[in-house]
Design a protein around this motif. Structure first.
Motif, PDB file in Angstrom:
ATOM      1  N   GLY A  21       0.816  -1.207   0.000  1.00 33.19           N
ATOM      2  CA  GLY A  21       0.000   0.000   0.000  1.00 33.19           C
ATOM      3  C   GLY A  21       0.845   1.250   0.000  1.00 33.19           C
ATOM      4  N   GLU A  45      -3.738  -7.479   4.861  1.00 34.08           N
ATOM      5  CA  GLU A  45      -4.302  -6.169   4.515  1.00 34.08           C
ATOM      6  C   GLU A  45      -4.363  -5.271   5.741  1.00 34.08           C
ATOM      7  OE1 GLU A  45      -8.306  -4.360   2.353  1.00 34.08           O
ATOM      8  OE2 GLU A  45      -8.342  -6.405   3.136  1.00 34.08           O
ATOM      9  N   LEU A  86      -4.466   0.172  -1.525  1.00 38.10           N
ATOM     10  CA  LEU A  86      -3.915  -1.113  -1.123  1.00 38.10           C
ATOM     11  C   LEU A  86      -4.059  -2.114  -2.260  1.00 38.10           C
ATOM     12  CD1 LEU A  86      -5.527  -1.418   2.423  1.00 38.10           C
ATOM     13  CD2 LEU A  86      -3.226  -0.618   1.874  1.00 38.10           C
TER      14      LEU A  86
END
Length: 168
Positions: A89, A111, A140
């Motif tokens: 990200g 994540e 992301l």
């Protein structure tokens, strides 16, 4: 870096590459972004004055020729084991006075980890001057390895430059 003006917009691009090796997967991600023919020059994440960040995917990457330098900020995470995740990200804030901003880039195996790291970094970078910056934003990208090595990538290309010092 060349002395020419930086682009008005810096796009934030995402790709996931695969290949027989992690290096081949990294290159495949660059090829998917149509950036595989450049030499990457990683920048320290400062957004130049009068430059905005475009996360829509509509702003084009800078043009250049085979072997040119591509000045960019990027995050890349590779995975080789089946079921292993690769997350990347880029986050950013912009100065409210138009005098630039800041990028942060993080990689990880989830994540949530990457999102939290981006938020924490942005928070710390503007600490004490929060009123001078916009709210943080981020893009992301993630993938799960299903056999072949993978590379998750988020890349913000600034500009290209030929080896003779002429910016394109």
């Amino acid at each position: 870096m060349p002395t020419s003006a930086v682009r008005d917009q810096i796009p934030v691009l995402t790709a996931t590459g695969t290949g027989a090796t992690t290096l081949a997967a990294f290159h495949d991600a660059l090829v998917q972004l149509d950036l595989g023919h450049y030499n990457l020059v990683r920048l320290s994440s400062v957004v130049p004055p009068a430059t905005s960040v475009d996360a829509t995917g509509k702003a084009p990457a800078p043009a250049g020729a085979w072997g040119d330098r591509l000045y960019c900020v990027y995050a890349e995470q590779r995975a080789t084991e089946i079921g292993e995740q690769a997350w990347t990200g880029i986050g950013w804030v912009q100065r409210l006075d138009g005098l630039g901003g800041l990028f942060v880039e993080h990689e990880g195996t989830s994540e949530q980890y990457v999102a939290n790291a981006i938020q924490a970094s942005l928070r710390d970078l503007v600490k004490g001057q929060e009123d001078a910056f916009s709210a943080g934003e981020m893009v992301l990208n993630g993938a799960v390895c299903t056999g072949e090595p993978i590379c998750s990538m988020v890349l913000a290309p600034y500009e290209t430059a030929a080896w003779n010092g002429v910016a394109r």
